[in-house]
Design a protein around this motif. Structure first.
Motif, PDB file in Angstrom:
ATOM      1  N   ARG A 122       0.627  -1.176   0.024  1.00  0.00           N
ATOM      2  CA  ARG A 122       0.043   0.045   0.036  1.00  0.00           C
ATOM      3  C   ARG A 122       0.978   1.155   0.030  1.00  0.00           C
ATOM      4  N   PRO A 123       1.866   1.441   0.898  1.00  0.00           N
ATOM      5  CA  PRO A 123       2.689   2.612   0.847  1.00  0.00           C
ATOM      6  C   PRO A 123       3.685   2.442  -0.457  1.00  0.00           C
ATOM      7  N   ALA A 124       3.638   1.423  -1.015  1.00  0.00           N
ATOM      8  CA  ALA A 124       4.591   1.481  -2.466  1.00  0.00           C
ATOM      9  C   ALA A 124       3.502   2.102  -3.422  1.00  0.00           C
ATOM     10  N   ALA A 125       2.207   1.691  -3.318  1.00  0.00           N
ATOM     11  CA  ALA A 125       1.339   2.249  -4.390  1.00  0.00           C
ATOM     12  C   ALA A 125       1.268   3.686  -4.283  1.00  0.00           C
ATOM     13  N   ALA A 169       6.916  -0.821  -7.098  1.00  0.00           N
ATOM     14  CA  ALA A 169       7.722  -0.841  -5.654  1.00  0.00           C
ATOM     15  C   ALA A 169       8.890   0.078  -6.080  1.00  0.00           C
ATOM     16  N   GLU A 170       9.390  -0.179  -7.387  1.00  0.00           N
ATOM     17  CA  GLU A 170      10.617   0.562  -7.799  1.00  0.00           C
ATOM     18  C   GLU A 170      10.224   2.333  -7.810  1.00  0.00           C
ATOM     19  N   ARG A 226      -4.098   3.768  -3.476  1.00  0.00           N
ATOM     20  CA  ARG A 226      -4.597   2.822  -2.419  1.00  0.00           C
ATOM     21  C   ARG A 226      -5.635   1.961  -2.413  1.00  0.00           C
ATOM     22  N   GLU A 227      -6.765   2.592  -3.056  1.00  0.00           N
ATOM     23  CA  GLU A 227      -7.996   1.821  -3.150  1.00  0.00           C
ATOM     24  C   GLU A 227      -7.893   0.821  -4.179  1.00  0.00           C
ATOM     25  N   HIS A 228      -7.119   0.854  -5.344  1.00  0.00           N
ATOM     26  CA  HIS A 228      -6.864  -0.126  -6.439  1.00  0.00           C
ATOM     27  C   HIS A 228      -6.176  -1.198  -5.852  1.00  0.00           C
ATOM     28  N   LEU A 229      -5.102  -0.813  -5.170  1.00  0.00           N
ATOM     29  CA  LEU A 229      -4.163  -1.906  -4.674  1.00  0.00           C
ATOM     30  C   LEU A 229      -4.899  -2.642  -3.831  1.00  0.00           C
TER      31      LEU A 229
END
Length: 244
Positions: A122-125, A169-170, A226-229
């Motif tokens: 989530r924080p990655a997205a 993530a990258e 965040r929502e789509h992840l």
């Protein structure tokens, strides 16, 4: 460590060229994770394992050192090599995670995996939505296209999806969040090999969820990303846990 995508490549029966060192590591590691070599048990003597796996003492010793570094075993004088308690296992090691694919289904472990994935991805997205570049988005879209055109190839589809998650993530510009890739790969492998009669429907839904996620990242919509992840997570979670 193993190369990202190795587990998904193995789903089609395609393995890397045999290397005696990695062969022994995989054989013993899978046996430990699956419970064939239970926690607290002492492995067979060097002579027995050398004969069992058809390797030299040097290869065996190096393999056991690697497994010890992963926390799976510990060598004790006059006792031998004992399987370590699970509390010592390095669950973030990509090989240790991959070996769980061959272990009996464990809903508690799967739920823990999803909790870790959510905490990292989530924080990655969100970070990707803040920091993505045009090149980042181009790469994500390229791999989305590869997934959409994979046809019946579970391997191609899984590898392409994994590349999308890797690029997210990258793009977050937080290198620590790349640790989620091995978790995503294991969960993808499990999802793609559950309920074979509905795998095409799953793949279609998976592509749709990823497309929405990438669109939100491209637009810089942090909350949307965040929502789509989260929706993508729930899709995998339901598929893997259903029927266990």
């Amino acid at each position: 460590m193993i190369e990202a995508g190795s587990l998904i490549r193995s789903l089609s029966g395609r393995h890397a060229a045999r290397n005696f060192h990695t062969f022994v590591i995989n054989e013993i590691g899978r046996s430990i994770i699956s419970g064939s070599f239970p926690v607290g048990s002492v492995l067979a003597s060097d002579a027995v394992m050398m004969e069992t796996y058809g390797v030299s003492r040097t290869v065996l010793r190096e393999a056991l050192k690697t497994l010890e570094a992963k926390g799976l075993v510990e060598a004790r004088p006059k006792v031998g090599t004992r399987v370590s308690p699970k509390s010592r296992w390095n669950f973030f090691d990509s090989q240790v995670l991959a070996w769980h694919y061959h272990a009996p289904a464990d809903p508690t472990f799967y739920n823990n995996l999803f909790a870790v994935r959510a905490a990292l991805e989530r924080p990655a997205a969100e970070g990707a939505a803040r920091h993505r570049t045009a090149e980042d988005v181009r790469i994500m879209k390229y791999w989305l296209h590869q997934a959409a055109t994979a046809g019946d190839s579970v391997e191609q589809f899984g590898l392409a999806c994994l590349e999308v998650h890797s690029q997210i993530a990258e793009s977050s510009q937080n290198t620590l969040l790349r640790g989620v890739v091995a978790v995503v790969e294991l969960l993808l492998a499990l999802a793609l090999t559950r309920h074979s009669d509905t795998v095409s429907e799953y793949c279609e839904a998976r592509i749709g969820a990823l497309e929405q996620l990438v669109r939100a990242i491209e637009a810089g919509h942090v909350e949307g990303a965040r929502e789509h992840l989260t929706a993508s997570l729930e899709l995998d979670h339901q598929r893997i846990l259903d029927g266990i």
